[in-house]
Design a protein around this motif. Structure first.
Motif, PDB file in Angstrom:
ATOM      1  N   LEU A 117      37.671  -0.345  85.536  1.00  0.00           N
ATOM      2  CA  LEU A 117      38.059  -1.617  86.144  1.00  0.00           C
ATOM      3  C   LEU A 117      37.560  -1.705  87.582  1.00  0.00           C
ATOM      4  CD1 LEU A 117      41.705  -2.051  84.774  1.00  0.00           C
ATOM      5  CD2 LEU A 117      39.631  -3.250  84.059  1.00  0.00           C
ATOM      6  N   ALA A 118      37.579  -0.587  88.307  1.00  0.00           N
ATOM      7  CA  ALA A 118      37.081  -0.589  89.686  1.00  0.00           C
ATOM      8  C   ALA A 118      35.590  -0.917  89.717  1.00  0.00           C
ATOM      9  CB  ALA A 118      37.339   0.764  90.343  1.00  0.00           C
ATOM     10  N   GLN A 119      34.842  -0.344  88.790  1.00  0.00           N
ATOM     11  CA  GLN A 119      33.410  -0.629  88.741  1.00  0.00           C
ATOM     12  C   GLN A 119      33.156  -2.076  88.335  1.00  0.00           C
ATOM     13  OE1 GLN A 119      30.621   2.054  86.951  1.00  0.00           O
ATOM     14  NE2 GLN A 119      31.803   3.877  87.487  1.00  0.00           N
ATOM     15  N   ALA A 120      33.921  -2.566  87.357  1.00  0.00           N
ATOM     16  CA  ALA A 120      33.768  -3.956  86.935  1.00  0.00           C
ATOM     17  C   ALA A 120      34.069  -4.912  88.086  1.00  0.00           C
ATOM     18  CB  ALA A 120      34.682  -4.250  85.749  1.00  0.00           C
ATOM     19  N   ALA A 121      35.127  -4.604  88.858  1.00  0.00           N
ATOM     20  CA  ALA A 121      35.488  -5.439  90.002  1.00  0.00           C
ATOM     21  C   ALA A 121      34.386  -5.397  91.061  1.00  0.00           C
ATOM     22  CB  ALA A 121      36.808  -4.968  90.596  1.00  0.00           C
ATOM     23  N   ALA A 122      33.809  -4.228  91.272  1.00  0.00           N
ATOM     24  CA  ALA A 122      32.744  -4.104  92.267  1.00  0.00           C
ATOM     25  C   ALA A 122      31.518  -4.904  91.853  1.00  0.00           C
ATOM     26  CB  ALA A 122      32.380  -2.631  92.459  1.00  0.00           C
ATOM     27  N   PHE A 123      31.108  -4.756  90.576  1.00  0.00           N
ATOM     28  CA  PHE A 123      29.945  -5.511  90.093  1.00  0.00           C
ATOM     29  C   PHE A 123      30.184  -7.018  90.178  1.00  0.00           C
ATOM     30  CE2 PHE A 123      28.801  -1.597  87.514  1.00  0.00           C
ATOM     31  CZ  PHE A 123      27.670  -1.309  88.276  1.00  0.00           C
ATOM     32  N   ASN A 127      29.015  -8.822  94.559  1.00  0.00           N
ATOM     33  CA  ASN A 127      27.720  -9.471  94.377  1.00  0.00           C
ATOM     34  C   ASN A 127      27.758 -10.828  95.074  1.00  0.00           C
ATOM     35  OD1 ASN A 127      25.371 -10.637  93.532  1.00  0.00           O
ATOM     36  ND2 ASN A 127      25.922 -10.723  91.364  1.00  0.00           N
ATOM     37  N   PRO A 128      26.994 -11.020  96.132  1.00  0.00           N
ATOM     38  CA  PRO A 128      27.072 -12.301  96.863  1.00  0.00           C
ATOM     39  C   PRO A 128      26.691 -13.504  96.017  1.00  0.00           C
ATOM     40  CG  PRO A 128      25.193 -10.979  97.616  1.00  0.00           C
ATOM     41  CD  PRO A 128      26.032 -10.088  96.744  1.00  0.00           C
ATOM     42  N   HIS A 129      25.880 -13.277  94.988  1.00  0.00           N
ATOM     43  CA  HIS A 129      25.455 -14.402  94.146  1.00  0.00           C
ATOM     44  C   HIS A 129      26.618 -15.004  93.374  1.00  0.00           C
ATOM     45  CE1 HIS A 129      21.176 -14.123  94.943  1.00  0.00           C
ATOM     46  NE2 HIS A 129      21.242 -12.809  94.762  1.00  0.00           N
ATOM     47  N   VAL A 130      27.653 -14.198  93.113  1.00  0.00           N
ATOM     48  CA  VAL A 130      28.784 -14.725  92.342  1.00  0.00           C
ATOM     49  C   VAL A 130      29.486 -15.826  93.124  1.00  0.00           C
ATOM     50  CG1 VAL A 130      30.589 -13.136  93.128  1.00  0.00           C
ATOM     51  CG2 VAL A 130      30.690 -14.070  90.837  1.00  0.00           C
ATOM     52  N   TYR A 131      29.527 -15.698  94.443  1.00  0.00           N
ATOM     53  CA  TYR A 131      30.173 -16.720  95.264  1.00  0.00           C
ATOM     54  C   TYR A 131      29.291 -17.963  95.385  1.00  0.00           C
ATOM     55  CZ  TYR A 131      33.186 -12.809  96.335  1.00  0.00           C
ATOM     56  OH  TYR A 131      34.045 -11.742  96.211  1.00  0.00           O
ATOM     57  N   LEU A 136      30.441 -22.101  95.324  1.00  0.00           N
ATOM     58  CA  LEU A 136      29.673 -23.171  95.959  1.00  0.00           C
ATOM     59  C   LEU A 136      29.033 -24.107  94.936  1.00  0.00           C
ATOM     60  CD1 LEU A 136      28.734 -24.416  98.570  1.00  0.00           C
ATOM     61  CD2 LEU A 136      26.780 -22.861  98.573  1.00  0.00           C
ATOM     62  N   LEU A 137      28.218 -23.548  94.034  1.00  0.00           N
ATOM     63  CA  LEU A 137      27.476 -24.421  93.111  1.00  0.00           C
ATOM     64  C   LEU A 137      28.393 -25.047  92.064  1.00  0.00           C
ATOM     65  CD1 LEU A 137      24.821 -25.616  92.191  1.00  0.00           C
ATOM     66  CD2 LEU A 137      24.476 -23.598  90.763  1.00  0.00           C
ATOM     67  N   VAL A 138      29.072 -24.208  91.274  1.00  0.00           N
ATOM     68  CA  VAL A 138      29.965 -24.744  90.252  1.00  0.00           C
ATOM     69  C   VAL A 138      31.091 -25.548  90.893  1.00  0.00           C
ATOM     70  CG1 VAL A 138      31.483 -24.182  88.311  1.00  0.00           C
ATOM     71  CG2 VAL A 138      29.412 -22.842  88.686  1.00  0.00           C
ATOM     72  N   GLY A 139      31.580 -25.080  92.040  1.00  0.00           N
ATOM     73  CA  GLY A 139      32.642 -25.799  92.730  1.00  0.00           C
ATOM     74  C   GLY A 139      32.225 -27.183  93.165  1.00  0.00           C
ATOM     75  N   SER A 140      31.039 -27.291  93.774  1.00  0.00           N
ATOM     76  CA  SER A 140      30.591 -28.599  94.255  1.00  0.00           C
ATOM     77  C   SER A 140      30.275 -29.543  93.110  1.00  0.00           C
ATOM     78  CB  SER A 140      29.370 -28.436  95.165  1.00  0.00           C
ATOM     79  OG  SER A 140      28.283 -27.882  94.460  1.00  0.00           O
ATOM     80  N   ILE A 141      29.742 -29.017  92.005  1.00  0.00           N
ATOM     81  CA  ILE A 141      29.441 -29.874  90.851  1.00  0.00           C
ATOM     82  C   ILE A 141      30.735 -30.286  90.147  1.00  0.00           C
ATOM     83  CG2 ILE A 141      28.349 -29.919  88.574  1.00  0.00           C
ATOM     84  CD1 ILE A 141      26.129 -28.171  89.735  1.00  0.00           C
TER      85      ILE A 141
END
Length: 211
Positions: A117-123, A127-131, A136-141
């Motif tokens: 779970l720690a590794q899954a949370a880290a991945f 990852n800055p792309h997830v935000y 940003l993208l899904v949120g704004s759309i």
């Protein structure tokens, strides 16, 4: 509420989230690895899906509040999102010409549930792309949807994450040979590219209708 509008919002969220999440990356490879080893698959899948759902919901609701009294900014972000989706679609079509396989070794030392779970949370969270993608993208759309339909959009986008991670984790042994074939990713990237262009066109249409 119009059922067809709710379904349309859900499908847009589903298609957008799937298009962004289906890619060769460390998070997907880790979920596939856990599936191949049959170690803590449900816990890992649930953590990844719940993290996506929370980030998507935060992005849509936060963006909706921020854009509520700024229609000009909403149009600018919608056009920026359309441009991003068009570029993403073009990149997916380019990847389709030179596809790479997704491989995850089922060897190596096993992980405890906490370590997995720690590794899954880290991945997922480091990852800055997830935000960029979820908040940003899904949120704004998603914030462009009428208030009554935003929940349906979030539900569709969240369902895409749960479906994809579940497919990777629980279908790993069946899917691994398929993911190892570049041709499969060529087809998948072709579908993603087409979907992104369609969503981009829908965003532009919505902005033009609002003018």
């Amino acid at each position: 509420m119009n059922t067809s509008l709710a379904l349309s919002a859900s499908l847009q969220g589903l298609a957008l989230s799937l298009g962004l999440i289906v890619a060769i990356g460390a998070q997907n490879a880790f979920v596939l690895r856990q599936g191949l080893r049959r170690e803590h698959v449900g816990s890992v899948v649930l953590l990844c899906a719940m993290a996506d759902a929370l980030l998507i919901a935060a992005g849509v609701m936060g963006m909706a509040q921020a854009l509520g009294e700024r229609p000009g900014l909403a149009r600018v972000l919608a056009l920026a999102g359309a441009a991003f989706l068009a570029i993403y679609g073009w990149q997916a079509l380019r990847r389709a010409r030179h596809a790479r396989p997704l491989k995850a070794s089922d060897g190596g030392k096993g992980l405890s549930r906490g370590a997995a779970l720690a590794q899954a949370a880290a991945f997922t969270l480091l990852n800055p792309h997830v935000y960029l993608d979820t908040v940003l993208l899904v949120g704004s759309i998603g914030a462009q949807q009428p208030a009554a339909l935003r929940g349906w959009f979030v539900a569709g986008a969240s369902a895409a994450s749960l479906f994809w991670f579940g497919l990777l984790g629980f279908g790993a042994r069946w899917l691994a040979p398929w993911f190892a074939r570049p041709r499969a990713w060529q087809v998948l990237d072709g579908l993603i590219g087409t979907t992104m262009f369609v969503l981009s066109a829908l965003l532009v249409q919505r902005v033009l209708q609002g003018l």
